[in-house]
Design a protein around this motif. Structure first.
Motif, PDB file in Angstrom:
ATOM      1  N   GLY A 279      17.748 -19.194  11.313  1.00  0.00           N
ATOM      2  CA  GLY A 279      18.925 -20.222  12.180  1.00  0.00           C
ATOM      3  C   GLY A 279      18.945 -21.795  11.400  1.00  0.00           C
ATOM      4  O   GLY A 279      19.259 -21.926  12.373  1.00  0.00           O
ATOM      5  N   GLN A 280      18.806 -21.649  10.147  1.00  0.00           N
ATOM      6  CA  GLN A 280      19.121 -23.361   9.585  1.00  0.00           C
ATOM      7  C   GLN A 280      19.657 -23.673   9.211  1.00  0.00           C
ATOM      8  O   GLN A 280      20.083 -24.789   8.794  1.00  0.00           O
ATOM      9  N   ARG A 319      14.865 -30.458  -1.801  1.00  0.00           N
ATOM     10  CA  ARG A 319      14.070 -29.536  -2.798  1.00  0.00           C
ATOM     11  C   ARG A 319      13.365 -29.007  -1.414  1.00  0.00           C
ATOM     12  O   ARG A 319      13.341 -27.450  -1.148  1.00  0.00           O
ATOM     13  N   SER A 320      13.360 -29.721   0.283  1.00  0.00           N
ATOM     14  CA  SER A 320      13.622 -29.807   1.617  1.00  0.00           C
ATOM     15  C   SER A 320      14.158 -27.882   1.796  1.00  0.00           C
ATOM     16  O   SER A 320      14.466 -27.597   1.986  1.00  0.00           O
ATOM     17  N   ALA A 321      15.800 -29.214   1.351  1.00  0.00           N
ATOM     18  CA  ALA A 321      16.683 -27.681   1.784  1.00  0.00           C
ATOM     19  C   ALA A 321      16.415 -25.682   1.526  1.00  0.00           C
ATOM     20  O   ALA A 321      16.939 -25.040   1.590  1.00  0.00           O
ATOM     21  N   GLN A 322      16.410 -26.444  -0.206  1.00  0.00           N
ATOM     22  CA  GLN A 322      16.211 -24.889  -0.762  1.00  0.00           C
ATOM     23  C   GLN A 322      14.823 -24.131  -0.622  1.00  0.00           C
ATOM     24  O   GLN A 322      15.013 -22.582  -0.682  1.00  0.00           O
ATOM     25  N   ARG A 323      13.416 -25.057  -0.295  1.00  0.00           N
ATOM     26  CA  ARG A 323      12.406 -24.133   0.202  1.00  0.00           C
ATOM     27  C   ARG A 323      13.132 -23.636   1.403  1.00  0.00           C
ATOM     28  O   ARG A 323      12.408 -22.728   1.449  1.00  0.00           O
ATOM     29  N   THR A 324      14.049 -24.154   2.387  1.00  0.00           N
ATOM     30  CA  THR A 324      14.618 -23.747   3.839  1.00  0.00           C
ATOM     31  C   THR A 324      15.060 -22.129   3.191  1.00  0.00           C
ATOM     32  O   THR A 324      15.172 -21.510   3.623  1.00  0.00           O
TER      33      THR A 324
END
Length: 352
Positions: A279-280, A319-324
């Motif tokens: 849900g992000q 990196r943050s968005a790709q981890r999510t």
């Protein structure tokens, strides 16, 4: 610094980026290939970090006017047994505010009102971008906010990264009854979610094998716990939305391009489209917009300043968005497995 920019795409990420740029003093134009903005009514979960970003963009109060808090939600088995609680209380304790849910049209309205307040940001509908380099040559920045099939991404970053199907379809709808329970029910190869969206209504979503049709859906969940069959019965199938679940693969090596032909940045699904399991999607788009416009506002004037701001944005968000996105795809596989005994035993070990 200030400058001129074109935002390609008038979805959540594009509108939020346009607001942030205009608040920073930029001259902004928004282009949208559709002839009207999409108004379908799924609910978005807005994490406290994204709420803070919307506050910085000046639309947080408008969000809260129509949003409802999301609390006390569980993961259940199809017979209704609760096997875990979603970590909503921990999120609220840590952030000092709850996760919020808002229907997509209300969030769009809040962003459009925030943009309209400036009175000088045109949204040009029915505009299909075909030459990104020509568009970029005439201004300081082009922002690709044009979704998983981004024309801006393909033109500037190539077609190696693109939509990849995950083998399941998602159905979403809003029922005109209020569910007494919220959360997700995980079965074998399929699951069903229930969330609040506004008083007297319930947002629902379901995933099922790719061949599932609307005629199949009610039968697929007929034996599941109350109120799932009632929720489906109370929703007109003509209003159900079906889409094949996709994500962007492989991950991009950069969200920005500082080529001599002009500066380009990607936000939202154009940069990191993900499955909806965490849900992000809306949250990451909002966080992209906030980070990009903060970096540009703090940059020194000139092309070198824009290039430096884009690199700072890429460092903060990629990196943050790709981890999510990776976590969401992994969760999708976990939720959709047919090895339910092992999965459910693992879920029961989660902290309460």
């Amino acid at each position: 610094m200030t400058g001129t920019a074109t935002v390609v795409g008038a979805g959540i990420g594009g509108l939020a980026t346009a607001i942030g740029l205009r608040r920073a003093g930029w001259s902004v134009t928004v282009l949208e290939r559709r002839t009207e903005l999409e108004r379908y009514g799924a609910a978005f979960g807005i994490h406290p970090t994204a709420q803070s970003a919307l506050d910085r963009l000046g639309v947080g109060d408008a969000l809260r006017e129509h949003a409802v808090p999301y609390r006390d939600a569980h993961i259940r088995t199809p017979d209704g047994t609760s096997i875990a609680r979603l970590p909503l209380e921990r999120i609220e304790r840590k952030a000092g505010r709850p996760e919020l849910l808002i229907s997509r049209p209300y969030l769009l309205d809040a962003l459009l009102a925030g943009l309209d307040a400036f009175g000088d940001v045109p949204i040009k509908l029915g505009e299909r971008v075909t030459d990104v380099d020509a568009l970029a040559a005439g201004q300081d920045l082009v922002i690709g906010a044009d979704g998983i099939r981004s024309a801006v991404r393909t033109a500037r970053f190539g077609d190696r990264s693109g939509p990849r199907e995950v083998g399941t379809v998602a159905w979403i709808g809003i029922a005109d009854i209020e569910s007494p329970v919220h959360g997700e029910t995980w079965g074998s190869g399929r699951f069903f979610g229930l969330t609040p969206v506004e008083p007297g209504r319930t947002n629902w979503y379901a995933t099922a094998p790719e061949a599932t049709t609307a005629d199949d859906l009610r039968g697929l969940f007929a034996g599941w716990h109350d109120p799932i069959p009632r929720i489906l019965a109370a929703t007109d199938p003509a209003t159900w939305i079906r889409y094949e679940m996709r994500h962007l693969h492989p991950a991009l090596s950069s969200f920005v391009s500082t080529a001599a032909s002009g500066h380009v940045a990607l936000v939202g699904d154009a940069a990191h489209a993900m499955t909806p399991n965490l849900g992000q999607g809306a949250c990451t788009a909002i966080l992209d917009a906030d980070a990009l416009t903060r970096a540009l506002a703090a940059a020194p004037p000139g092309p070198a300043g824009v290039a430096g701001a884009l690199r700072a944005y890429d460092r903060e968000r990629r990196r943050s968005a790709q981890r999510t996105a990776f976590a969401s795809r992994t969760l999708h596989r976990f939720m959709s497995t047919e090895r339910t005994r092992l999965r459910d035993a693992a879920v029961r070990l989660l902290p309460g």
